[in-house]
Design a protein around this motif. Structure first.
Motif, PDB file in Angstrom:
ATOM      1  N   GLU A   1     -51.663  -1.451  37.971  1.00 34.87           N
ATOM      2  CA  GLU A   1     -50.757  -2.570  38.261  1.00 34.87           C
ATOM      3  C   GLU A   1     -51.374  -3.894  37.797  1.00 34.87           C
ATOM      4  N   GLU A   2     -52.669  -4.034  38.054  1.00 33.60           N
ATOM      5  CA  GLU A   2     -53.327  -5.271  37.633  1.00 33.60           C
ATOM      6  C   GLU A   2     -53.290  -5.407  36.110  1.00 33.60           C
ATOM      7  N   GLU A   3     -53.513  -4.290  35.450  1.00 30.63           N
ATOM      8  CA  GLU A   3     -53.504  -4.311  33.988  1.00 30.63           C
ATOM      9  C   GLU A   3     -52.128  -4.708  33.458  1.00 30.63           C
ATOM     10  N   GLU A   4     -51.088  -4.133  34.046  1.00 31.62           N
ATOM     11  CA  GLU A   4     -49.729  -4.474  33.615  1.00 31.62           C
ATOM     12  C   GLU A   4     -49.448  -5.953  33.860  1.00 31.62           C
ATOM     13  N   THR A   5     -49.904  -6.432  35.010  1.00 31.17           N
ATOM     14  CA  THR A   5     -49.692  -7.839  35.336  1.00 31.17           C
ATOM     15  C   THR A   5     -50.388  -8.739  34.326  1.00 31.17           C
ATOM     16  N   ILE A   6     -51.596  -8.364  33.973  1.00 28.98           N
ATOM     17  CA  ILE A   6     -52.349  -9.170  33.005  1.00 28.98           C
ATOM     18  C   ILE A   6     -51.604  -9.221  31.669  1.00 28.98           C
ATOM     19  N   ILE A   7     -51.112  -8.065  31.241  1.00 30.47           N
ATOM     20  CA  ILE A   7     -50.415  -8.021  29.948  1.00 30.47           C
ATOM     21  C   ILE A   7     -49.170  -8.908  29.986  1.00 30.47           C
ATOM     22  N   GLN A   8     -48.424  -8.798  31.074  1.00 28.54           N
ATOM     23  CA  GLN A   8     -47.194  -9.587  31.160  1.00 28.54           C
ATOM     24  C   GLN A   8     -47.513 -11.077  31.228  1.00 28.54           C
ATOM     25  N   LEU A   9     -48.487 -11.415  32.056  1.00 31.65           N
ATOM     26  CA  LEU A   9     -48.830 -12.832  32.179  1.00 31.65           C
ATOM     27  C   LEU A   9     -49.389 -13.369  30.868  1.00 31.65           C
ATOM     28  N   HIS A  10     -50.165 -12.540  30.183  1.00 24.93           N
ATOM     29  CA  HIS A  10     -50.724 -13.000  28.913  1.00 24.93           C
ATOM     30  C   HIS A  10     -49.630 -13.232  27.882  1.00 24.93           C
ATOM     31  N   SER A  11     -48.593 -12.405  27.925  1.00 24.56           N
ATOM     32  CA  SER A  11     -47.497 -12.584  26.978  1.00 24.56           C
ATOM     33  C   SER A  11     -46.768 -13.896  27.237  1.00 24.56           C
ATOM     34  N   ILE A  12     -46.862 -14.377  28.470  1.00 25.58           N
ATOM     35  CA  ILE A  12     -46.194 -15.629  28.824  1.00 25.58           C
ATOM     36  C   ILE A  12     -47.138 -16.814  28.678  1.00 25.58           C
ATOM     37  N   LEU A  13     -48.346 -16.636  29.162  1.00 23.55           N
ATOM     38  CA  LEU A  13     -49.261 -17.775  29.268  1.00 23.55           C
ATOM     39  C   LEU A  13     -50.267 -17.854  28.127  1.00 23.55           C
ATOM     40  N   GLY A  14     -50.410 -16.774  27.367  1.00 21.85           N
ATOM     41  CA  GLY A  14     -51.451 -16.778  26.342  1.00 21.85           C
ATOM     42  C   GLY A  14     -52.831 -16.673  26.980  1.00 21.85           C
ATOM     43  N   ASN A  15     -53.810 -17.257  26.311  1.00 23.89           N
ATOM     44  CA  ASN A  15     -55.193 -17.134  26.788  1.00 23.89           C
ATOM     45  C   ASN A  15     -55.520 -18.106  27.913  1.00 23.89           C
ATOM     46  N   LYS A  16     -54.593 -18.319  28.791  1.00 25.57           N
ATOM     47  CA  LYS A  16     -54.844 -19.195  29.937  1.00 25.57           C
ATOM     48  C   LYS A  16     -55.427 -18.329  31.050  1.00 25.57           C
ATOM     49  N   TRP A  17     -56.703 -17.999  30.878  1.00 28.71           N
ATOM     50  CA  TRP A  17     -57.318 -17.024  31.776  1.00 28.71           C
ATOM     51  C   TRP A  17     -57.340 -17.507  33.211  1.00 28.71           C
ATOM     52  N   SER A  18     -57.550 -18.781  33.399  1.00 25.70           N
ATOM     53  CA  SER A  18     -57.599 -19.287  34.769  1.00 25.70           C
ATOM     54  C   SER A  18     -56.221 -19.211  35.418  1.00 25.70           C
ATOM     55  N   ALA A  19     -55.192 -19.461  34.623  1.00 26.92           N
ATOM     56  CA  ALA A  19     -53.826 -19.371  35.161  1.00 26.92           C
ATOM     57  C   ALA A  19     -53.486 -17.920  35.497  1.00 26.92           C
ATOM     58  N   ILE A  20     -53.944 -17.005  34.658  1.00 24.59           N
ATOM     59  CA  ILE A  20     -53.708 -15.588  34.921  1.00 24.59           C
ATOM     60  C   ILE A  20     -54.491 -15.167  36.165  1.00 24.59           C
ATOM     61  N   ALA A  21     -55.735 -15.615  36.241  1.00 23.03           N
ATOM     62  CA  ALA A  21     -56.579 -15.244  37.379  1.00 23.03           C
ATOM     63  C   ALA A  21     -56.004 -15.758  38.692  1.00 23.03           C
ATOM     64  N   ALA A  22     -55.339 -16.903  38.621  1.00 24.27           N
ATOM     65  CA  ALA A  22     -54.761 -17.480  39.835  1.00 24.27           C
ATOM     66  C   ALA A  22     -53.689 -16.581  40.426  1.00 24.27           C
ATOM     67  N   ARG A  23     -53.145 -15.681  39.609  1.00 23.99           N
ATOM     68  CA  ARG A  23     -52.089 -14.789  40.085  1.00 23.99           C
ATOM     69  C   ARG A  23     -52.599 -13.375  40.324  1.00 23.99           C
ATOM     70  N   LEU A  24     -53.896 -13.197  40.198  1.00 24.50           N
ATOM     71  CA  LEU A  24     -54.509 -11.901  40.497  1.00 24.50           C
ATOM     72  C   LEU A  24     -55.588 -12.114  41.544  1.00 24.50           C
ATOM     73  N   PRO A  25     -55.243 -12.006  42.803  1.00 25.24           N
ATOM     74  CA  PRO A  25     -56.189 -12.298  43.876  1.00 25.24           C
ATOM     75  C   PRO A  25     -57.472 -11.483  43.732  1.00 25.24           C
ATOM     76  N   GLY A  26     -58.581 -12.167  43.858  1.00 22.67           N
ATOM     77  CA  GLY A  26     -59.865 -11.481  43.821  1.00 22.67           C
ATOM     78  C   GLY A  26     -60.438 -11.285  42.445  1.00 22.67           C
ATOM     79  N   ARG A  27     -59.707 -11.662  41.426  1.00 20.29           N
ATOM     80  CA  ARG A  27     -60.217 -11.506  40.060  1.00 20.29           C
ATOM     81  C   ARG A  27     -60.518 -12.884  39.476  1.00 20.29           C
ATOM     82  N   THR A  28     -61.576 -12.971  38.715  1.00 16.47           N
ATOM     83  CA  THR A  28     -61.943 -14.252  38.110  1.00 16.47           C
ATOM     84  C   THR A  28     -61.450 -14.326  36.674  1.00 16.47           C
TER      85      THR A  28
END
Length: 348
Positions: free
Chosen positions: A73-100
């Motif tokens: 699930e986390e992997e799918e979320t990352i892929i979807q968020l990346h498709s929207i946000l690009g390499n905004k890792w901090s923005a992606i991390a903000a939506r994945l609790p516990g992940r940096t």
DNA sequence: AACGGAACCAACCGCTGTTCA
DNA sequence: GTGAACAGCGGTTGGTTCCGT
């Protein structure tokens, strides 16, 4: 600007942290909290620069960090968020609790990116790699499709949404990437819609209506002036995405009600007369260029849509009308300069 | 068992944006 | 208004571990 790294100062340790250093840092932060990173190392008795301390804390020592492998699930979320946000890792991390952000970035580069490449998907644009497509299908004769009058009427009715939809997606994704401007609640409101819309833009309905198909054809024509019919390649693209990605499942029964879930943002826009002015202007400028080629293309992508400066001005000016039209209810979302909100460089 | 390449990931580096004197 | 200080971000590096030969 750019400053010399603080770690350059003599006497400061670099490299892997020892257990003793970790304990010192944790003990200090537990007692005093995260304060001034500059002064923290000295106060905590550490021979490190503040930057190094902050990194160690946020990426490793923080108590709420979830360690271990990423779930499906986390992997799918990352892929979807990346498709929207690009390499905004901090923005992606903000939506994945516990992940940096660092952890997600590493995981992307070592696992997901390679997996997408193996599947023939460009990890930057999230679109199938063009070099793997049969481009000969783009060269079909122009006379292969004769639209009916009904098709034309339907197209005319849907034209406004077809044209400003991508730009609204971009607008929303920009808002999501700007946490200092939009509140968490507002972002939570936008995100589900954005992901859903993103899925649709990547994998249009398999039994689309004639109007849908015709709209797609029109869209392709805008991107490739001179080519009247490109739906075959488009369909190939869609089938490829659905077959390969595994993350483009569509809501059941969505096809004939694809505007049913139009969120407040788009609804507010579509309710105003301003949007008509805007959409028609964008439509006219679209004749020669591809405004907002898709939210799935991060700004770093060389494939991002390009327009001339005149149409950029037009777009921004009319986007301003949208902001005006939406009014006070969404004021918080738009409490920023348009030039900041809209990544103009994407359109240059 | 030894070696080499691949994979992984913590940490660093350089830059940008924000704050404040 | 300006520039220095600072926090934070994304890209990259380099050390370690894993795995195949």
């Amino acid at each position: 600007m750019g400053r010399a790294p603080c770690c350059d100062r003599s006497g400061l340790k670099k490299g892997p942290w020892t257990q003793e250093e970790d304990e010192l840092l944790v003990a200090y932060i537990k007692k005093h909290g995260q304060g001034n990173w500059r002064t923290l190392p000295k106060n905590a008795g550490l021979e490190r620069c503040g930057k190094s301390c902050r990194l160690r804390w946020t990426n490793y020592l923080r108590p709420d960090i979830k360690r271990g492998r990423f779930s499906f699930e986390e992997e799918e979320t990352i892929i979807q968020l990346h498709s929207i946000l690009g390499n905004k890792w901090s923005a992606i991390a903000a939506r994945l609790p516990g992940r940096t952000d660092n952890e997600i970035k590493n995981y992307w580069n070592t696992h997901i990116r390679k997996r997408l490449l193996r599947m023939g998907i460009d990890p930057v644009t999230h679109a199938p790699r063009l070099d793997l497509l049969d481009l000969s299908s783009l060269l079909k004769p122009a006379a292969a499709y004769y639209p009916t009058q009904g098709d034309l009427d339907t197209l005319r009715a849907l034209e406004p949404l077809a044209n400003y939809g991508p730009d609204l997606l971009r607008l929303a994704s920009t808002l999501l990437a700007a946490p200092t401007h939009a509140s968490t609640a507002e972002q939570q409101m936008l995100l589900p819609w954005l992901i859903q819309a993103q899925q649709m833009s990547q994998a249009p309905p398999q039994h689309a209506t004639a109007a849908d198909q015709f709209m797609q054809t029109g869209s392709a024509c805008q991107q490739m002036p001179g080519l009247v019919h490109a739906s075959s390649a488009q369909q190939q693209h869609q089938e490829h995405m659905v077959a390969c990605s595994g993350y483009a499942q569509l809501p059941a029964g969505y096809v004939d009600s694809q505007f049913d879930f139009v969120p407040p943002l788009m609804q507010m826009v579509s309710d105003t007369s301003n949007c008509l002015q805007w959409s028609s202007t964008v439509t006219s400028s679209n004749n020669n260029c591809n405004v907002g080629s898709g939210v799935s293309t991060p700004s770093s992508s060389p494939a991002a849509g390009r327009v001339n400066s005149a149409s950029t001005t037009t777009f921004c000016a009319n986007a301003s009308n949208i902001v005006d039209a939406i009014g006070a209810d969404a004021a918080g979302l738009f409490d920023m300069q348009l030039s900041d909100l809209l990544d103009v460089s994407d359109y240059m």
